[in-house]
Design a protein around this motif. Structure first.
Motif: not given
Lengths: 544, 400
Positions: A444, A470, A474, A476, A478, A504, A507, A511, A541, B11-13, B15-17, B63-65, B79-81, B122, B124
């Motif tokens: 990335f 994006v 990825y 880190g 945010l 996006n 989302t 977070m 959303k 919060k955790v998300m 991260l898939t592609r 982003l993955p939905q 991702y951990i925030c 943050n 990852v």
């Protein structure tokens, strides 16, 4: 109701004398509303009156059709001229866009009839062809097809579509703010085609849908009129085309599907000119436009039934292929052995070749939605072969298709070939493709660098800014990811408040912290300020 | 479980592609009612690609939905925030991740000294999943509040790891000691996958030849090894014993493992290695008899000869008695019940046999018996080879 006193079971759209009425056996059921209908059709029916006594909507339509430029022409010309340089896109090549193309055709055509013949040509199925022959050969007023052979549309949506953004504002931000919202509605424009276009241009698709319902009522195809016979004209079918397109655009798929059902694949006889010899003489072809056919074939795909679409699209393709074959064999589009001039034929081959490519694009999209990637790749490969001018763009698309399924080496090969064909310094597309390749390789940082390079070429390109954001996530980062999107919106809110970008951003807000909700409300406020409409998914959303 | 209020939240998300987003390609002719409005809208859509607006192969990353399955061999990324819920400054924050087997400190060491109200931590994480089944990731955050009182809270994340591939193997033993390995790789994930690499890492006793390429080096599956859900790709490998492996028994047991790399959505990568594939080595016993020379065609009722190789696999000298049995279609010429010369350990000898075919057509050579006189053990060789018996004919009789 007085007309019901003299029911004429033997009449279908027959012109009698001055008191003629649009009667069918079924028309006995017609209520008062049909009186209004009859008056309109009375005028509509006179073959010589096409430019004289038409109802207002029709007149406007024909005026517009004759005008080389419509009210938004300046807008089109801008794009049209950019297309005349060699970076013109496939859209113009497909013959879809622009006044440029029309002018190209029109210059050589004395009357519109050749252009009309080319544009409206279609090959009906055998059953329909038989009925059309019967129509043409029977003495006027003696041929009546079964009801099952008629297209009987009607508006199904019970109520006008409301302002969904306003409703969301009322719920989240309070009635007071909702009351401040100013948007264009169907009442704010002229009740005709011009007004409809104004709404579409303003992005007020829901209002435009409401206006189509009103305009269709004039044709006896309004609310609750489904299942009743009515007559079709180029304009009424254009209204339907616009309405169903907009229903799809606003993702009201179930209504689009239900209202479109009666049209089938537009192969019933009453959507062909030959069905109305008293109005159009021996003019051949389809009253329904080619775009409408394509739209109806694609419709099941939007409603989650892509397999159905695939069959229908292949059917459309086979007819387009046959038309091209006919042209190459020296016949007319529909196989009629009428003589046509060489330039006419070449124009037609160009037009239908473009339409063929457009159908192939739809089939590719359908195959992708079915995850039938081999078919999509195969067709895209065929397009690469036949369209040398856009080969590098198509190869880049093919490369991304490979990326989507995870075939990195295949994607690299496509991108490499595209680069070699194009030559010169890497353009935006190429840099973005490189970035996507890095994404696929899970790099990335490298991807961010590629996108950043691309953003030098177009600093406000939303797609690039979005992709950078994006990558930041990825990596880190945010907060940085959020600020890239937020600044993109602040630079160009009407354009940037786009469904995917908002998804996006939401989302990312989810977070960040428990304050995400307030930030989403701020977004909603922006949407309310700049957008007439927003997809329901986005609004949901923002509620959350 | 947690009732107490914490100053920090997590919060955790996953991260898939990302996916590639495309617009709904609605278009129309300029003569249609909307004029160019639809086409313009499409061209200006940020998700459309200039020049190929009507193709749904976009460049816009979404982003993955929706949750995506995770499969064995893939990497779980998340991702951990950690952020502050108060206006107080929080000190000495540790973030740890507990997997089924280990505890990983996630935040930097030394711990984050201070977290101001607007700041976030943050992280990852990437975690390769190596077991099927339920995994629980425990994220533990410890901190000191403004007055220095320590506090800890945990969050649990359950991930269900599924099996991505089903691999079935079969061995075929050829007479020349080559082994053919047929491997069926079935995609049992929900979506199509692209096999990037399927290779057989052979054990040191074998040389491996992949039979999945044409002579020109092209993959027989085409350029894309795309496997749809539940579809199977079949691979074939030929394993040739190394010249320096003399003891046939060594060829039993592990022969290698399959190394499979696949990718799915936008390059999401997975990698699996099978456990060592065990070959049930053919049990040749102490002695073997193999055809060495045999004519394809023989003439009816005319004697023919063929040669066999007799191999002693064991550690002792064997004494053998050769006898012939009457079988249909062939009459043996020679002495049945003859004692052969002793055969030393790990040596071979060529034997010649003579027989007369009695029935035309395809006949198999059966009826040779060897008796190990020491162990009193009989080896019967049926269907040792095949001959095609022709009727005397001018042309055929000339051929040897």
């Amino acid at each position: 109701m007085s007309e019901n006193a003299t029911p004429s079971l033997s009449q279908y759209f027959v012109q009698s004398d001055k008191t003629k009425s649009e009667k069918s056996d079924i028309s006995l059921e017609l209520s008062d509303a049909s009186n209004k209908l009859d008056i309109l059709k009375l005028e509509d029916n006179q073959p010589s009156s096409q430019n004289k006594n038409e109802p207002i909507v029709c007149r406007l339509f024909s005026e517009n059709a004759q005008q080389p430029k419509d009210p938004t022409a300046a807008f089109f010309d801008l794009i049209g001229s950019s297309h005349s340089t060699n970076r013109n896109g496939v859209i113009s090549e497909l013959g879809l866009s622009t006044a440029t193309n029309d002018d190209g055709f029109a210059a050589r055509v004395a009357v519109g009839s050749e252009a009309e013949r080319r544009r409206d040509a279609w090959i009906p199925n055998d059953k329909t062809r038989q009925i059309l022959i019967s129509c043409a050969t029977s003495p006027p007023g003696t041929y009546f097809p079964d009801k099952e052979n008629l297209t009987m549309p009607g508006v199904l949506l019970e109520e006008e579509l409301g302002d969904n953004v306003g409703e969301a504002v009322a719920v989240c931000l309070g009635e007071a703010e909702a009351a401040e919202r100013r948007i264009i509605t169907a009442n704010d424009v002229t009740q005709d085609e011009r007004g409809l276009r104004e709404l579409v241009q303003a992005g007020a698709y829901r209002a435009a849908i409401n206006l189509t319902a009103r305009l269709l009522a004039i044709y006896g195809q309004g609310r609750g009129r489904g299942g009743n016979p009515s007559k079709h004209s180029p304009h009424s079918l254009q209204l339907w085309f616009t309405r169903i397109s907009l229903l799809i655009k606003t993702k009201v798929f179930s209504v689009a599907q239900a209202e479109a059902e009666t049209f089938g694949q537009l192969d019933k006889p009453d959507v062909f000119y030959q069905f109305y010899p008293e109005m159009y003489g021996d003019r051949p072809g389809s009253i329904a436009s080619f775009s409408f056919r394509l739209l109806l074939a694609e419709l099941p795909m939007h409603c989650g039934n892509s397999k159905d679409s695939l069959t229908k699209l292949f059917n459309v393709w086979s007819i387009v292929k046959q038309i091209l074959q006919n042209l190459k064999k020296g016949l007319c589009e529909d196989g009629n052995p009428m003589e046509i001039s060489e330039s006419d034929r070449n124009d037609s081959i160009r037009l239908w070749g473009g339409r063929e490519a457009r159908v192939m694009h739809s089939i590719i999209n359908c195959a992708i939605s079915l995850k039938h990637y081999e078919l999509a790749m195969d067709l895209l490969g065929q397009l690469c072969e036949r369209d040398k001018v856009h080969r590098h763009m198509l190869l880049s698309a093919l490369g991304r298709l490979h990326l989507q399924v995870g075939n990195i080496s295949g994607a690299e090969a496509c991108f490499k070939e595209a680069r070699e064909i194009k030559g010169g310094a890497p353009d935006l597309r190429e840099l973005v493709d490189r970035g996507l390749l890095s994404v696929a390789q899970n790099n990335f940082d490298e991807a961010f660098y590629n996108f950043q390079e691309a953003s030098v070429l177009e600093p406000n390109n939303l797609m690039i800014l979005n992709n950078m954001s994006v990558c930041l996530l990825y990596g880190g980062q945010l907060k940085e990811a959020i600020s890239v999107l937020e600044s993109a919106i602040s630079v160009n809110p009407p354009h940037a408040l786009h469904e995917s970008l908002l998804l996006n951003l939401c989302t990312l807000y989810d977070m960040e912290s428990s304050k995400g909700r307030m930030k989403k409300f701020a977004l909603l406020r922006q949407i309310s300020l700049y957008q007439a409409d927003a997809p329901t998914t986005i609004l949901e959303k923002l509620y959350g | 479980m947690e009732t107490e209020e914490h100053l920090l939240a997590l919060k955790v998300m996953r991260l898939t592609r990302p996916t590639l987003s495309s617009p709904l390609p609605l278009t129309c002719d300029s003569k249609d009612l909307p004029g160019n409005l639809f086409n313009n809208a499409l061209q200006q859509d940020p998700t459309s690609v200039q020049g190929t607006e009507t193709l749904c192969c976009g460049q816009f990353l979404l982003l993955p939905q929706s949750p995506v399955n995770i499969y064995l061999g893939e990497t779980f990324s998340s991702y951990i925030c950690v952020f502050s819920e108060t206006q107080q400054v929080v000190r000495n924050i540790y973030v740890d991740l507990q997997t089924s087997s280990q505890k990983l400190p996630l935040s930097a060491n030394p711990p984050t000294a201070e977290l101001a109200p607007e700041e976030t931590i943050n992280i990852v994480i990437h975690h390769e999943v190596k077991e099927i089944g339920t995994h629980i990731l425990v994220c533990e955050v410890s901190y000191n509040n403004a007055v220095g009182i320590p506090a800890t809270f945990r969050k649990f994340f359950k991930i269900q790891v599924l099996k991505p591939l089903d691999v079935k193997t079969k061995f075929y033993n050829a007479e020349n000691d080559d082994v053919y390995l047929e491997a069926q790789v079935q995609n049992i994930t929900m979506g199509p996958i692209c096999l990037e690499k399927v290779a057989l890492d052979a054990s040191q006793n074998y040389d491996v030849t992949s039979l999945n390429f044409t002579n020109d080096g092209e993959n027989i599956f085409g350029s894309t090894m795309l496997v749809h859900p539940n579809s199977i790709c079949q691979f074939l490998y030929c394993l040739t014993p190394n010249k320096n492996v003399s003891d046939m028994k060594k060829l039993s047991g592990p022969i290698g493992k399959l190394d499979i790399v696949w990718r799915s959505n936008l390059g999401e990568k997975g990698r699996l290695q099978t456990s060592q594939l065990q070959r049930m080595g053919p049990d040749y016993g102490d002695i073997r008899l193999l055809i060495n020379e045999l004519p394809n065609f023989v003439v009816l009722e005319e004697p023919f000869t063929f040669k066999c190789e007799l191999i002693n696999n064991c550690e002792r000298t064997v004494d053998l008695m050769l006898s012939f049995e009457n079988v249909e279609g062939i009459a043996w010429c020679g002495i049945s019940g003859r004692k052969l010369d002793p055969l030393p350990p790990h040596t071979t000898r060529i034997l010649e046999f003579k027989a007369i075919p009695l029935i035309p057509g395809l006949n198999s050579l059966s009826g040779i018996k060897l008796l190990d006189t020491f162990l009193k053990r009989t080896y019967t060789y049926d269907d040792l080879g095949q001959i095609f018996v022709v009727i005397d004919d001018q042309k055929l009789s000339k051929s040897p």
